[in-house]
Structures are given as C-alpha cells and as structure tokens.
Design an enzyme around this catalytic site. Structure first.
Site, PDB file in Angstrom:
ATOM      1  N   PRO A  10      23.597 -38.984  10.238  1.00 13.65           N
ATOM      2  CA  PRO A  10      23.913 -40.192   9.428  1.00 13.65           C
ATOM      3  C   PRO A  10      23.050 -41.465  10.012  1.00 13.65           C
ATOM      4  CG  PRO A  10      25.859 -39.352  10.775  1.00 13.65           C
ATOM      5  CD  PRO A  10      25.070 -38.395  10.955  1.00 13.65           C
ATOM      6  N   ASN A  11      22.570 -42.166   9.150  1.00 19.06           N
ATOM      7  CA  ASN A  11      21.892 -43.532   9.240  1.00 19.06           C
ATOM      8  C   ASN A  11      20.548 -43.348  10.020  1.00 19.06           C
ATOM      9  OD1 ASN A  11      24.366 -45.010   8.592  1.00 19.06           O
ATOM     10  ND2 ASN A  11      25.434 -44.155  10.514  1.00 19.06           N
ATOM     11  N   ARG A  18      16.848 -49.978  10.984  1.00 20.88           N
ATOM     12  CA  ARG A  18      18.222 -49.997  11.801  1.00 20.88           C
ATOM     13  C   ARG A  18      18.116 -50.364  13.085  1.00 20.88           C
ATOM     14  NH1 ARG A  18      21.095 -44.613  13.685  1.00 20.88           N
ATOM     15  NH2 ARG A  18      22.980 -45.563  14.285  1.00 20.88           N
ATOM     16  N   TYR A  23      16.528 -48.750  18.159  1.00 24.91           N
ATOM     17  CA  TYR A  23      16.051 -47.408  17.783  1.00 24.91           C
ATOM     18  C   TYR A  23      14.288 -47.412  17.605  1.00 24.91           C
ATOM     19  CZ  TYR A  23      20.766 -46.138  17.362  1.00 24.91           C
ATOM     20  OH  TYR A  23      22.301 -45.779  17.624  1.00 24.91           O
ATOM     21  N   ASN A  74      19.177 -34.308  16.201  1.00 22.50           N
ATOM     22  CA  ASN A  74      19.838 -35.570  16.622  1.00 22.50           C
ATOM     23  C   ASN A  74      21.040 -35.700  15.677  1.00 22.50           C
ATOM     24  OD1 ASN A  74      20.533 -38.046  17.096  1.00 22.50           O
ATOM     25  ND2 ASN A  74      18.518 -39.140  16.817  1.00 22.50           N
ATOM     26  N   ALA A  77      25.773 -40.057  15.016  1.00 21.50           N
ATOM     27  CA  ALA A  77      27.069 -40.599  15.351  1.00 21.50           C
ATOM     28  C   ALA A  77      27.910 -39.075  15.261  1.00 21.50           C
ATOM     29  CB  ALA A  77      27.763 -41.170  14.341  1.00 21.50           C
ATOM     30  N   HIS A  80      29.323 -37.318  18.558  1.00 17.63           N
ATOM     31  CA  HIS A  80      30.486 -37.721  19.209  1.00 17.63           C
ATOM     32  C   HIS A  80      31.754 -37.206  18.539  1.00 17.63           C
ATOM     33  CE1 HIS A  80      27.249 -39.979  20.942  1.00 17.63           C
ATOM     34  NE2 HIS A  80      27.159 -40.818  19.937  1.00 17.63           N
ATOM     35  N   ASP A  87      30.457 -25.787  16.561  1.00 20.62           N
ATOM     36  CA  ASP A  87      30.958 -24.601  16.116  1.00 20.62           C
ATOM     37  C   ASP A  87      29.705 -23.796  15.207  1.00 20.62           C
ATOM     38  OD1 ASP A  87      33.299 -24.543  17.377  1.00 20.62           O
ATOM     39  OD2 ASP A  87      34.455 -24.688  15.388  1.00 20.62           O
ATOM     40  N   GLU A  98      19.004 -30.943  22.061  1.00 26.25           N
ATOM     41  CA  GLU A  98      19.578 -32.297  21.526  1.00 26.25           C
ATOM     42  C   GLU A  98      18.754 -33.447  21.802  1.00 26.25           C
ATOM     43  OE1 GLU A  98      23.608 -32.480  23.201  1.00 26.25           O
ATOM     44  OE2 GLU A  98      23.939 -34.636  22.278  1.00 26.25           O
ATOM     45  N   HIS A 100      18.446 -37.768  21.489  1.00 21.62           N
ATOM     46  CA  HIS A 100      18.676 -39.192  21.120  1.00 21.62           C
ATOM     47  C   HIS A 100      17.965 -40.188  21.332  1.00 21.62           C
ATOM     48  CE1 HIS A 100      22.733 -37.657  20.360  1.00 21.62           C
ATOM     49  NE2 HIS A 100      22.587 -36.744  21.320  1.00 21.62           N
ATOM     50  N   ILE A 101      17.538 -40.831  20.574  1.00 17.80           N
ATOM     51  CA  ILE A 101      16.497 -41.923  20.580  1.00 17.80           C
ATOM     52  C   ILE A 101      16.721 -42.908  21.671  1.00 17.80           C
ATOM     53  CG2 ILE A 101      15.094 -43.771  19.423  1.00 17.80           C
ATOM     54  CD1 ILE A 101      15.868 -42.010  16.711  1.00 17.80           C
ATOM     55  N   SER A 102      18.063 -43.392  21.614  1.00 19.29           N
ATOM     56  CA  SER A 102      18.565 -44.335  22.915  1.00 19.29           C
ATOM     57  C   SER A 102      19.149 -43.446  23.855  1.00 19.29           C
ATOM     58  CB  SER A 102      19.356 -45.295  21.996  1.00 19.29           C
ATOM     59  OG  SER A 102      20.538 -44.449  21.613  1.00 19.29           O
ATOM     60  N   ARG A 107      24.845 -47.083  27.055  1.00 14.93           N
ATOM     61  CA  ARG A 107      25.485 -47.625  25.923  1.00 14.93           C
ATOM     62  C   ARG A 107      27.197 -47.652  25.933  1.00 14.93           C
ATOM     63  NH1 ARG A 107      22.539 -46.206  20.389  1.00 14.93           N
ATOM     64  NH2 ARG A 107      23.828 -47.858  19.791  1.00 14.93           N
ATOM     65  N   ARG A 111      30.065 -43.309  23.418  1.00 17.03           N
ATOM     66  CA  ARG A 111      28.977 -42.080  23.167  1.00 17.03           C
ATOM     67  C   ARG A 111      28.587 -41.581  24.388  1.00 17.03           C
ATOM     68  NH1 ARG A 111      26.194 -45.035  18.737  1.00 17.03           N
ATOM     69  NH2 ARG A 111      27.154 -47.301  18.710  1.00 17.03           N
TER      70      ARG A 111
HETATM   71  C1  DQA Z   1      21.751 -41.688  18.421  1.00 17.07           C
HETATM   72  C2  DQA Z   1      22.844 -42.208  19.398  1.00 17.07           C
HETATM   73  C3  DQA Z   1      24.121 -42.220  18.558  1.00 17.07           C
HETATM   74  O1  DQA Z   1      25.251 -42.611  19.620  1.00 17.07           O
HETATM   75  C4  DQA Z   1      24.200 -43.056  17.420  1.00 17.07           C
HETATM   76  O2  DQA Z   1      25.369 -42.767  16.818  1.00 17.07           O
HETATM   77  C5  DQA Z   1      23.076 -42.515  16.650  1.00 17.07           C
HETATM   78  C6  DQA Z   1      21.889 -42.493  17.227  1.00 17.07           C
HETATM   79  C7  DQA Z   1      20.587 -42.012  18.962  1.00 17.07           C
HETATM   80  O3  DQA Z   1      19.510 -41.251  18.518  1.00 17.07           O
HETATM   81  O4  DQA Z   1      20.161 -42.521  20.195  1.00 17.07           O
HETATM   82  O5  DQA Z   1      23.288 -42.729  15.420  1.00 17.07           O
HETATM   83  O6  DQA Z   1      21.892 -40.208  18.163  1.00 17.07           O
END
Ligand code: DQA
Length: 149
Positions: A10-11, A18, A23, A74, A77, A80, A87, A98, A100-102, A107, A111
C-alpha cells in the site's frame, strides 16, 4: 529464464510524491523500468505489481507458486501487520527477498517488526529504490546457485 515477481504494498503507488525526504523522488514506474532492465540483463523476466489491498498481494503470491521463480517484495505497511502475507509466502518455495526503501530500524519502533522477515531469505532496508534491483540480482544468484539443504 525465470519469471521474478516484484510485489509492492500500500501507498507505493504514490512513490515520488509521498514523503520524498524518506522515499526519494523516483516513481514506481521508474522502479519498474529499472527492474525490467536489470532482470533482462540477467536473462529473466519481471511480473511487476502494486496494490493497496492485502488480498491482491496474496493472490499474486499464489500465482507465483504456479509460474514464478522468485519474489522480491516490498509489503510496505503490511510488513508490520500481515500474518496472511507471511502465510502466503510460506507456501512459495523459491527465493524471497524483502525490500524496504527506507531504513526501518532508524524509524519508529512499530516499524521494527516484520512478519515477512520470518520467511524472507534476505532483507534490504535503507538502500533507497536501488534495493529493488539489488534484490533482483540476489534472486537471480539464488536461482542459479546449487540448492543447499
Ligand atoms: C516501507 C517501510 C514501511 O514501514 C512503510 O510502511 C512503507 C514503506 C519502505 O519501503 O521503506 O510503506 O516498506
């Protein structure tokens, strides 16, 4: 040649707009183009998706069980919160990386826990959008490496 699924939660459709201080300025379309380029250099193909809906991500993981060699994910959210995505990944036998950009660990503490990390073969966090192509490179290496039990 393998099909590598690149799945985004999501997002991430808002990437570039964003919170760019967290990001960055690259859009998801830029990320997809980078992934396609690197995958084709390595002799693989990409199936690239983003959704704001948990069930769609689960359905793509199930699809990957049929025709996917590896998964770069990725979960955003859902990382978490989603036991259901964990599953689903546990039903997939190929490499899972896996992304994560950040850097999640720099943080908020909420997270710092990832359900997906219980299955992932590797985790890339905090390397910006470059993490995606690094993840694809790792999947490609794992696809060619002899299997260890
Ligand atoms: C994220 C880190 C997550 O905590 C966050 O909810 C995201 C992006 C990242 O790519 O850094 O939406 O997965």
């Amino acid at each position: 040649m393998s099909l590598i699924y690149v799945l985004n939660g999501p997002n991430l459709n808002l990437l570039g707009k964003r919170q760019p201080h967290i990001y960055g300025h690259e859009t998801l379309a830029d990320v997809e183009a980078d992934c396609r380029k690197v995958a084709s250099e390595l002799g693989h193909e990409i199936c690239f998706h983003q959704s704001n809906r948990e069930y769609e991500i689960i359905d793509w993981i199930h699809e990957a069980r049929e025709d996917g060699g590896g998964i770069v994910i990725n979960p955003a959210a859902f990382t978490h919160t989603s036991l259901a995505i964990l599953d689903a990944l546990n039903t997939f036998e190929g490499p899972v990386i896996e992304i994560h950009i950040s850097n999640m660990y720099k943080r908020e503490s909420f997270r710092h826990h990832s359900f997906v990390s219980h299955r992932a073969d590797g985790i890339i966090t905090g390397l910006g959008t470059e993490g995606y192509t690094l993840g694809i490179r790792r999947v490609a290496t794992m696809l060619t490496a002899p299997k260890k039990d």
